[in-house]
Motif scaffolding. Structure first.
Motif, mmCIF file in Angstrom:
data_model
loop_
_atom_site.group_PDB
_atom_site.id
_atom_site.type_symbol
_atom_site.label_atom_id
_atom_site.label_comp_id
_atom_site.label_asym_id
_atom_site.label_seq_id
_atom_site.Cartn_x
_atom_site.Cartn_y
_atom_site.Cartn_z
ATOM 1 N N ALA A 49 0.830 -1.205 0.000
ATOM 2 C CA ALA A 49 0.000 0.000 0.000
ATOM 3 C C ALA A 49 0.868 1.260 0.000
ATOM 4 O O ALA A 49 0.642 2.198 -0.787
ATOM 5 C CB ALA A 49 -0.931 -0.006 1.207
ATOM 6 N N LEU A 50 1.874 1.299 0.858
ATOM 7 C CA LEU A 50 2.767 2.456 0.923
ATOM 8 C C LEU A 50 3.629 2.560 -0.327
ATOM 9 O O LEU A 50 3.895 3.662 -0.826
ATOM 10 C CB LEU A 50 3.644 2.352 2.176
ATOM 11 C CG LEU A 50 2.910 2.456 3.514
ATOM 12 C CD1 LEU A 50 3.870 2.198 4.668
ATOM 13 C CD2 LEU A 50 2.262 3.839 3.658
ATOM 14 N N HIS A 51 4.060 1.406 -0.840
ATOM 15 C CA HIS A 51 4.899 1.381 -2.045
ATOM 16 C C HIS A 51 4.153 1.954 -3.252
ATOM 17 O O HIS A 51 4.685 2.810 -3.983
ATOM 18 C CB HIS A 51 5.335 -0.058 -2.310
ATOM 19 C CG HIS A 51 6.133 -0.235 -3.571
ATOM 20 N ND1 HIS A 51 7.409 0.255 -3.729
ATOM 21 C CD2 HIS A 51 5.813 -0.845 -4.752
ATOM 22 C CE1 HIS A 51 7.854 -0.038 -4.935
ATOM 23 N NE2 HIS A 51 6.910 -0.707 -5.574
ATOM 24 N N LEU A 52 2.920 1.508 -3.459
ATOM 25 C CA LEU A 52 2.141 1.990 -4.602
ATOM 26 C C LEU A 52 1.736 3.449 -4.424
ATOM 27 O O LEU A 52 1.663 4.210 -5.400
ATOM 28 C CB LEU A 52 0.900 1.120 -4.793
ATOM 29 C CG LEU A 52 1.153 -0.325 -5.237
ATOM 30 C CD1 LEU A 52 -0.177 -1.086 -5.335
ATOM 31 C CD2 LEU A 52 1.874 -0.364 -6.583
ATOM 32 N N ASP A 53 1.482 3.840 -3.196
ATOM 33 C CA ASP A 53 1.140 5.235 -2.927
ATOM 34 C C ASP A 53 2.292 6.157 -3.339
ATOM 35 O O ASP A 53 2.071 7.219 -3.935
ATOM 36 C CB ASP A 53 0.828 5.403 -1.445
ATOM 37 C CG ASP A 53 0.503 6.843 -1.082
ATOM 38 O OD1 ASP A 53 -0.458 7.399 -1.644
ATOM 39 O OD2 ASP A 53 1.231 7.420 -0.256
ATOM 40 N N LYS A 54 3.529 5.737 -3.060
ATOM 41 C CA LYS A 54 4.694 6.526 -3.449
ATOM 42 C C LYS A 54 4.853 6.583 -4.966
ATOM 43 O O LYS A 54 5.456 7.525 -5.501
ATOM 44 C CB LYS A 54 5.956 5.956 -2.812
ATOM 45 C CG LYS A 54 6.013 6.146 -1.299
ATOM 46 C CD LYS A 54 7.261 5.517 -0.701
ATOM 47 C CE LYS A 54 7.305 5.693 0.803
ATOM 48 N NZ LYS A 54 8.496 5.047 1.415
ATOM 49 N N MET A 55 4.315 5.585 -5.665
ATOM 50 C CA MET A 55 4.370 5.574 -7.130
ATOM 51 C C MET A 55 3.315 6.478 -7.756
ATOM 52 O O MET A 55 3.282 6.654 -8.972
ATOM 53 C CB MET A 55 4.171 4.147 -7.655
ATOM 54 C CG MET A 55 5.321 3.191 -7.372
ATOM 55 S SD MET A 55 4.954 1.510 -7.956
ATOM 56 C CE MET A 55 4.646 1.817 -9.723
#
Length: 300
Positions: free
Chosen positions: A77-83
């Motif tokens: 969730a955090l990884h995709l949010d940063k993308m």
């Protein structure tokens, strides 16, 4: 990581296809294997790698993720949010520690939703929230395990769940094709140290409760020594695995962003990757007497 084990195995597959093609053409007297094989392998591999590198633009996409309280779901969730992806992070406890970390660590694109997947009302509510914000179209990515492709002694109940997910995913993939929806499955190896899903205190507590509640006939049949070995085996698992989950995040991101996604992604170390290959393609005794014995003695 560009060259994953998934990609390497597929390049090797096209090498085998190229070898068969070159042999056939050579037998027909049309051309030499020495020329046909390397050219065919190079061309087929380049085409495959080119298709695998094609990505879907994610700037206006959204992803719903279940199980975001901890583990892979939380990290993704955090990884995709940063993308720059709009993320619907579903949690078991909206007021829990994991949900709070998501709210603090994510941007305004990250929406934390209360959703216990065993609660039909919460599932319906989350679905309505998402449908009100998005068109009904996309792809489905499920989190499985290498344990869905192989078996570990004393892990039958866990393996049963993962094998069932394999069958469900295969059926869903074929049923969703008519709607233009891709279905992918992630099969991670051992990342216990990175997710913390098994804790030593929990294993000891649950083990003690299991032995106390066990039928006397079962206790006699298996014995306390075997039970203790089982608990020690599980304790070894809590201390094992890769602490870096980036390989799994890469696989999940590829499944979501590749224009032509694979049906399965296998982020795992080479030992487990070979064990899966042995279990799928070799006679059962090879796996049972080599890999199972290795696991029992060494621990996964």
């Amino acid at each position: 990581m560009f060259l994953t084990y998934d990609k390497i195995s597929r390049v090797l597959f096209w090498g085998c296809v190229s070898a068969l093609l070159a042999t056939l053409l050579n037998l027909l007297g049309l051309c030499s294997c020495c020329v046909t094989f390397p050219l065919a392998w190079l061309l087929s591999s380049l085409i495959y790698l080119a298709l695998a590198s094609m990505k879907v633009p994610m700037s206006r996409k959204a992803v719903l993720i279940t199980g975001c309280d901890t583990g892979f779901g939380h990290a993704l969730a955090l990884h995709l949010d940063k993308m720059g992806v709009r993320v619907f992070a579903c949690v078991l406890k909206s007021g829990g520690e994991g949900a709070e970390r998501l709210r603090k660590g994510g941007s305004s694109r990250l929406h934390v939703l209360q959703m216990d997947i065993t609660n039909q009302e919460e599932v319906k509510k989350a679905l309505e929230d998402v449908k009100n914000l998005l068109p009904a179209e996309g792809r489905i990515v499920s989190m499985g395990s290498a344990r869905g492709r192989l078996h570990i002694p004393i892990g039958t109940t866990y393996d049963l769940n993962k094998h069932a997910l394999e069958g469900f995913n295969d059926g869903l993939r074929n049923e969703m094709r008519r709607f233009g929806i891709d279905v992918c499955l992630i099969e991670p190896g051992n990342f216990t140290a990175g997710t913390g899903i098994f804790r030593e205190s929990d294993v000891r507590r649950d083990g003690k409760a299991m032995w106390a509640a066990m039928d006397e006939e079962v206790k006699t049949a298996y014995g306390k020594d075997f039970f203790d070995e089982t608990i020690n085996f599980q304790l070894n698992i809590t201390r094992s695995g890769n602490p870096d989950v980036s390989e799994v995040l890469t696989a999940m991101t590829d499944a979501l962003t590749q224009k032509y996604p694979q049906s399965r992604y296998q982020p795992m170390d080479i030992t487990i990757y070979l064990a899966v290959f042995l279990n799928q393609h070799f006679p059962e005794w090879v796996y049972d007497y080599l890999w199972v014995e290795y696991i029992l003695k060494k621990g996964l």
